[in-house]
Design a protein around this motif. Structure first.
Motif, PDB file in Angstrom:
ATOM      1  N   VAL A  60      -8.821   1.958  -2.343  1.00  0.00           N
ATOM      2  CA  VAL A  60      -7.388   2.047  -1.719  1.00  0.00           C
ATOM      3  C   VAL A  60      -6.825   3.497  -0.769  1.00  0.00           C
ATOM      4  CG1 VAL A  60      -6.290   0.454  -3.325  1.00  0.00           C
ATOM      5  CG2 VAL A  60      -6.676   2.875  -3.925  1.00  0.00           C
ATOM      6  N   ARG A  90      -7.553  -1.278  -7.669  1.00  0.00           N
ATOM      7  CA  ARG A  90      -7.792   0.229  -7.123  1.00  0.00           C
ATOM      8  C   ARG A  90      -9.109   0.537  -6.312  1.00  0.00           C
ATOM      9  NH1 ARG A  90      -4.617   3.606 -11.515  1.00  0.00           N
ATOM     10  NH2 ARG A  90      -2.732   2.363 -11.717  1.00  0.00           N
ATOM     11  N   THR A 100       0.821  -1.014  -0.126  1.00  0.00           N
ATOM     12  CA  THR A 100       0.077  -0.155   0.114  1.00  0.00           C
ATOM     13  C   THR A 100       0.955   1.206   0.012  1.00  0.00           C
ATOM     14  OG1 THR A 100      -0.209  -0.102   2.466  1.00  0.00           O
ATOM     15  CG2 THR A 100      -2.019  -0.918   0.980  1.00  0.00           C
ATOM     16  N   ILE A 108      -5.652  -4.006  -4.660  1.00  0.00           N
ATOM     17  CA  ILE A 108      -4.496  -3.219  -5.108  1.00  0.00           C
ATOM     18  C   ILE A 108      -4.757  -3.021  -6.531  1.00  0.00           C
ATOM     19  CG2 ILE A 108      -2.481  -2.959  -5.452  1.00  0.00           C
ATOM     20  CD1 ILE A 108      -3.113  -2.045  -2.789  1.00  0.00           C
TER      21      ILE A 108
END
Length: 390
Positions: free
Chosen positions: A371, A368, A299, A365
């Motif tokens: 996030v 997206r 992240t 991730i």
């Protein structure tokens, strides 16, 4: 005696569907860039020109394959959410069966977006989001789950159900169904809103970034956004403010840049491993610390995501064999710790469980999804630990 007329071969009415099926299997197994139209034609037992009777190009075949997977998800959702059975129980069984028996239906969406047009992506996203919201409604029924929590769990269920496609562990179908079913049930028992804060890690690296670091940073961003195949050395140089040829003063090739990104992310993960082992010797606690470390790394930089999503480019490359070994050893460490924490678990089960946990954050991730929410990292670590039961 009249001569018999030669038998005329007819083209199957479902030839287009057959091509989509073979393409989906090849894309899921090798990755989009490693599959040609000739490969698909060969697998379907036809000539390459015959493929063009149905599809304009490889991208249109990919879009059809992804949407066929969405069709499968919609059909399985319709079956599961009929009025004549418990919705959550039926949903679990049908989703797990789809993930095990037709893995491409639960896996192609993971990475296809970078190869599709904006219009194609919109259709995939809208339809998939609609399916997952139906799952969320079923999961929330009769519980204290908020809508956002239920949606988070629905996405995690999809990641776990499709996780068999991201590794090479092979187990019989019946056992695979049992393992995925167990892990999905662990997911839906969780409450993301109760996730404890994610411990922070010290920032990676010390001192001023070098030109080499700047190149790796720019390349990681571009690879994560557009995919390895669609980024050139000139693009990387322009992002740093230098010419493409100047990049070669620091890296011998684009492949070397990708390998450099992989080595840098591996070093950050290893730092997390070393820190964990200095704080405890308990296997379950160590594994939980590695989860925190992994989520922090993935992240905080694009390195790990770019390296993971484009690993197909490194497959079979002698210069990248050491990186592949490093990545395998890292995952094997998770499996070893899980087996130490639960001596009754086999290595096959450990592999399935570890990859299912990793898929939750890797998929989020990649897509997206959420996030930028402040609670994202904490909830990902919480879900992963829930799957690992640590």
């Amino acid at each position: 005696m009249a001569s018999e007329k030669p038998t005329r071969r007819t083209r199957p009415a479902d030839r287009k569907a057959q091509l989509v099926e073979h393409a989906a299997a090849l894309f899921a197994d090798r990755g989009y860039t490693q599959v040609s139209l000739a490969d698909i034609a060969r697998a379907a037992g036809v000539t390459a020109p015959s493929v063009y009777r149905h599809f304009d190009d490889k991208r249109s075949l990919l879009a059809a394959a992804v949407l066929a997977g969405v069709d499968d998800l919609e059909a399985c959702t319709d079956r599961a959410l009929r009025d004549d059975g418990p919705p959550t129980a039926d949903l679990i069984s049908t989703v797990c069966a789809l993930g095990v028996r037709r893995p491409q239906s639960t896996s192609l969406w993971r990475w296809a977006s970078q190869h599709l047009t904006d219009e194609q992506n919109r259709e995939v996203v809208l339809r998939t989001r609609g399916i997952l919201h139906r799952w969320a409604g079923a999961l929330a029924e009769g519980t204290d789950l908020s809508e956002r929590e239920a949606v988070t769990l629905a996405w995690a269920v999809l990641s776990v159900a499709g996780s068999l496609s991201v590794h090479n562990t092979r187990i019989p179908t019946t056992r695979a169904l049992g393992e995925i079913d167990t892990l999905v049930r662990r997911v839906i028992a969780l409450r993301p809103a109760s996730a404890p804060p994610l411990p922070t890690m010290p920032p990676a690296g010390v001192g001023e970034p070098t030109r080499r670091d700047e190149i790796l940073d720019a390349a990681a961003e571009l690879f994560a956004d557009r995919g390895y195949a669609d980024v050139g050395v000139d693009d990387i140089g322009a992002a740093v403010g230098i010419t493409g040829p100047s990049v070669y003063k620091h890296f011998s090739s684009k492949l070397a840049i990708l390998a450099g990104i992989g080595h840098r992310s591996a070093a950050r993960l290893e730092a997390g491993v070393m820190a964990a082992y200095t704080s405890t010797a308990d296997p379950a606690k160590l594994l939980a610390l590695l989860v925190d470390s992994y989520v922090n790394v993935i992240t905080s930089t694009q390195d790990l995501s770019a390296s993971f999503n484009n690993s197909h480019a490194l497959a079979g490359q002698p210069t990248a064999s050491d990186l592949v070994d490093i990545q395998r050893r890292y995952v094997a460490r998770w499996m070893d710790l899980l087996m130490q924490a639960d001596p009754g678990i086999s290595r096959e089960r450990a592999a399935v469980t570890v990859h299912a946990a990793l898929s939750i954050v890797n998929d989020a991730i990649r897509m997206r999804r959420g996030v930028h929410r402040p609670e994202f990292g904490a909830q990902m670590a919480y879900l992963m630990k829930g799957v690992l039961a640590v």
